[in-house]
Motif scaffolding. Structure first.
Motif, mmCIF file in Angstrom:
data_model
loop_
_atom_site.group_PDB
_atom_site.id
_atom_site.type_symbol
_atom_site.label_atom_id
_atom_site.label_comp_id
_atom_site.label_asym_id
_atom_site.label_seq_id
_atom_site.Cartn_x
_atom_site.Cartn_y
_atom_site.Cartn_z
ATOM 1 N N ARG A 10 34.218 30.610 35.308
ATOM 2 C CA ARG A 10 32.969 31.257 35.689
ATOM 3 C C ARG A 10 32.431 32.050 34.500
ATOM 4 O O ARG A 10 33.196 32.615 33.720
ATOM 5 N N LYS A 11 31.126 32.104 34.392
ATOM 6 C CA LYS A 11 30.497 32.828 33.292
ATOM 7 C C LYS A 11 30.723 34.323 33.424
ATOM 8 O O LYS A 11 30.982 35.008 32.430
ATOM 9 N N GLU A 12 30.641 34.826 34.637
ATOM 10 C CA GLU A 12 30.766 36.261 34.860
ATOM 11 C C GLU A 12 32.170 36.617 35.322
ATOM 12 O O GLU A 12 32.833 35.846 35.995
ATOM 13 N N SER A 13 32.619 37.817 34.934
ATOM 14 C CA SER A 13 33.907 38.336 35.369
ATOM 15 C C SER A 13 33.800 39.849 35.439
ATOM 16 O O SER A 13 33.401 40.489 34.468
ATOM 17 N N LYS A 14 34.158 40.415 36.584
ATOM 18 C CA LYS A 14 34.000 41.854 36.771
ATOM 19 C C LYS A 14 35.164 42.650 36.166
ATOM 20 O O LYS A 14 34.962 43.687 35.560
ATOM 21 N N GLY A 15 36.396 42.150 36.346
ATOM 22 C CA GLY A 15 37.564 42.886 35.856
ATOM 23 C C GLY A 15 37.534 43.070 34.352
ATOM 24 O O GLY A 15 37.659 44.188 33.835
ATOM 25 N N ILE A 16 37.373 41.967 33.634
ATOM 26 C CA ILE A 16 37.247 41.980 32.172
ATOM 27 C C ILE A 16 36.000 41.181 31.840
ATOM 28 O O ILE A 16 36.009 39.951 31.925
ATOM 29 N N PRO A 17 34.909 41.834 31.465
ATOM 30 C CA PRO A 17 33.662 41.110 31.182
ATOM 31 C C PRO A 17 33.853 40.009 30.137
ATOM 32 O O PRO A 17 34.479 40.222 29.104
ATOM 33 N N GLY A 18 33.322 38.818 30.447
ATOM 34 C CA GLY A 18 33.443 37.695 29.525
ATOM 35 C C GLY A 18 34.867 37.252 29.289
ATOM 36 O O GLY A 18 35.195 36.739 28.210
ATOM 37 N N LYS A 19 35.721 37.424 30.294
ATOM 38 C CA LYS A 19 37.162 37.203 30.125
ATOM 39 C C LYS A 19 37.505 35.833 29.571
ATOM 40 O O LYS A 19 38.342 35.709 28.662
ATOM 41 N N ASN A 20 36.892 34.782 30.087
ATOM 42 C CA ASN A 20 37.276 33.428 29.680
ATOM 43 C C ASN A 20 36.994 33.141 28.213
ATOM 44 O O ASN A 20 37.665 32.312 27.594
ATOM 45 N N LYS A 21 35.993 33.848 27.643
ATOM 46 C CA LYS A 21 35.636 33.644 26.233
ATOM 47 C C LYS A 21 36.235 34.703 25.318
ATOM 48 O O LYS A 21 36.174 34.566 24.091
ATOM 49 N N LYS A 22 36.805 35.730 25.887
ATOM 50 C CA LYS A 22 37.405 36.807 25.093
ATOM 51 C C LYS A 22 38.565 36.241 24.268
ATOM 52 O O LYS A 22 39.315 35.402 24.738
ATOM 53 N N LYS A 23 38.710 36.726 23.034
ATOM 54 C CA LYS A 23 39.707 36.174 22.115
ATOM 55 C C LYS A 23 41.102 36.723 22.399
ATOM 56 O O LYS A 23 41.332 37.926 22.354
ATOM 57 N N MET A 24 42.029 35.825 22.678
ATOM 58 C CA MET A 24 43.440 36.169 22.783
ATOM 59 C C MET A 24 44.168 35.535 21.599
ATOM 60 O O MET A 24 44.157 34.312 21.441
ATOM 61 N N LEU A 25 44.753 36.353 20.755
ATOM 62 C CA LEU A 25 45.331 35.888 19.485
ATOM 63 C C LEU A 25 44.304 35.082 18.697
ATOM 64 O O LEU A 25 44.632 34.074 18.072
ATOM 65 N N GLY A 26 43.064 35.529 18.752
ATOM 66 C CA GLY A 26 42.020 34.910 17.953
ATOM 67 C C GLY A 26 41.385 33.677 18.547
ATOM 68 O O GLY A 26 40.519 33.067 17.912
ATOM 69 N N ARG A 27 41.779 33.288 19.776
ATOM 70 C CA ARG A 27 41.222 32.093 20.408
ATOM 71 C C ARG A 27 40.647 32.465 21.768
ATOM 72 O O ARG A 27 41.186 33.338 22.456
ATOM 73 N N PRO A 28 39.562 31.794 22.212
ATOM 74 C CA PRO A 28 39.063 32.040 23.565
ATOM 75 C C PRO A 28 40.173 31.814 24.585
ATOM 76 O O PRO A 28 40.961 30.862 24.455
ATOM 77 N N LEU A 29 40.246 32.668 25.584
ATOM 78 C CA LEU A 29 41.333 32.608 26.562
ATOM 79 C C LEU A 29 41.533 31.207 27.126
ATOM 80 O O LEU A 29 42.654 30.700 27.206
#
Length: 385
Positions: A10-29
């Protein structure tokens, strides 16, 4: 049996905004589970999302595989109240159930690896279950809200090693036969198989604290899996490794970058010692392309954002492994490779997070002999082989 996976985003996320695209170890989740799916026994993997930015990213970054596809998710099935099953139903309707096994993968489970996906698929394809899911064996004692224990006798508390514990869904991988899903409209039904995963996979990413915990667990797992052997490939970033990270611009665009001639000689000597050089950069720079051509570096790849996924593809294509690779990186987008290859290096002026995670901190700065120093280290290291 045709095995198709869906990764609903989903594009939107309330818990962590933009969670799916947020970088984890430098990569989108989402890219962590997506890459593992590519190298699993799945036949095709669909990212099902209402986010056009993610769709565009995937088309650019996963052009090297025909297995990854995208499908636009309706706004109605991308709300906070929409269930995962409703998204799965929309997805299967669009594809007209053109597969025998449907696999649900969750982007919020970045600890999932290809072996976990294959194990779930095998439950159905080989062991003939109707569906299967991943679980974690937890040895925690659980209680009801009325103050009564759920899974043990308070007057006969078992030792951990004698306690069977509870099997808990970790939300990572689900799979079902198409007939079972069509009949029940549920991700699991009928005869259900269970596939255990490690206890570290039980953490779900619902808060910033969860994010930090999972990121540390993921980095630790990658580092623990490192293997050492002769180095056959040196893989390099460009900006902050070949160059000092600075660039001069004019109204016409990029003007100059500064390279160290000693680095070029070091790479030439390295190739003479049977170590191939690979350059991977996220930039689309004519100056970089020209410099690498001058250095006669055949394996030069520009405009690569997901360096980890691409390096996995490169390793498979060259019939090699991360253990045979060294990597020099300087920033967050290099972290996954820094944590994964046999030996990783960071220039003396690299970012703090790169220096913290690299195996070897070079004494020279980028564009001031850092690459040459690494080349000499690799040549000496390889002498033992």
């Amino acid at each position: 049996m045709k095995k198709t996976a869906i990764i609903p985003l989903r594009k939107e996320s309330k818990g962590i905004p933009g969670k799916n695209k947020k970088k984890m170890l430098g990569r989108p989740l989402f890219s962590w589970v997506l890459t593992e799916a590519v190298f699993s026994n799945l036949d095709e993997v669909y990212v099902f999302t209402d986010d056009q930015e993610i769709i565009d990213y995937i088309h650019k970054e996963y052009h090297w595989t025909s297995k990854v596809k995208t499908l636009l998710r309706s706004a109605e099935n991308a709300t906070d109240t929409a269930s995962t099953e409703s998204a799965m139903l929309e997805f299967t309707a669009q594809l007209q159930n053109s597969f025998e096994i449907l696999c649900l993968l969750q982007a919020t489970s970045p600890m999932t690896i290809a072996a976990d996906i294959n194990a779930v698929l095998d439950k159905i394809e080989i062991e003939k279950y109707d569906s299967a899911l991943t679980v974690v064996n937890s040895h925690r004692f659980t209680w009801n809200t009325d103050g009564t224990p759920q899974n043990y006798d308070v007057f006969n508390r078992p030792r951990r090693q004698d306690f069977e514990g509870l099997l808990i869904e970790n939300g990572a991988v689900y799979a079902t036969t198409t007939p079972a899903f069509v009949e029940t409209k549920n991700r699991v039904s009928g005869k259900i198989g269970l596939v255990p995963m490690g206890e570290s996979t039980l953490v779900e990413i619902d808060s910033v604290t969860d994010w930090k915990i999972v990121e540390e667990l993921l980095a630790a797992r990658l580092k623990k899996a490192k293997k050492h052997q002769r180095i056959d490939y040196l893989v390099l970033d460009v900006d902050g490794v070949f160059t000092d990270g600075k660039v001069a611009y004019s109204t016409e665009g990029e003007l100059t970058k500064v390279f160290d001639m000693r680095d070029g000689m070091g790479l030439e000597i390295l190739r003479q010692n049977q170590v191939e050089v690979v350059v991977i950069t996220s930039e689309n720079s004519a100056l970089v392309a020209q410099r690498m051509q001058k250095l006669q570096i055949e394996y030069t790849f520009l405009v690569v954002k997901d360096k980890y996924a691409f390096l996995q593809y490169f390793a498979k294509d060259r019939n090699t492994s991360f253990a045979a690779m060294a990597y020099i990186g300087d920033d967050v987008n290099d972290l996954a490779n820094i944590c994964s290859v046999g030996w990783s290096f960071a220039p003396a002026n690299a970012t703090e997070i790169a220096r913290q995670n690299a195996d070897y901190l070079l004494t020279n700065k980028s564009a001031e002999g850092a690459i040459r120093e690494a080349c000499e280290w690799i040549i000496k290291y390889n002498e033992r082989y």
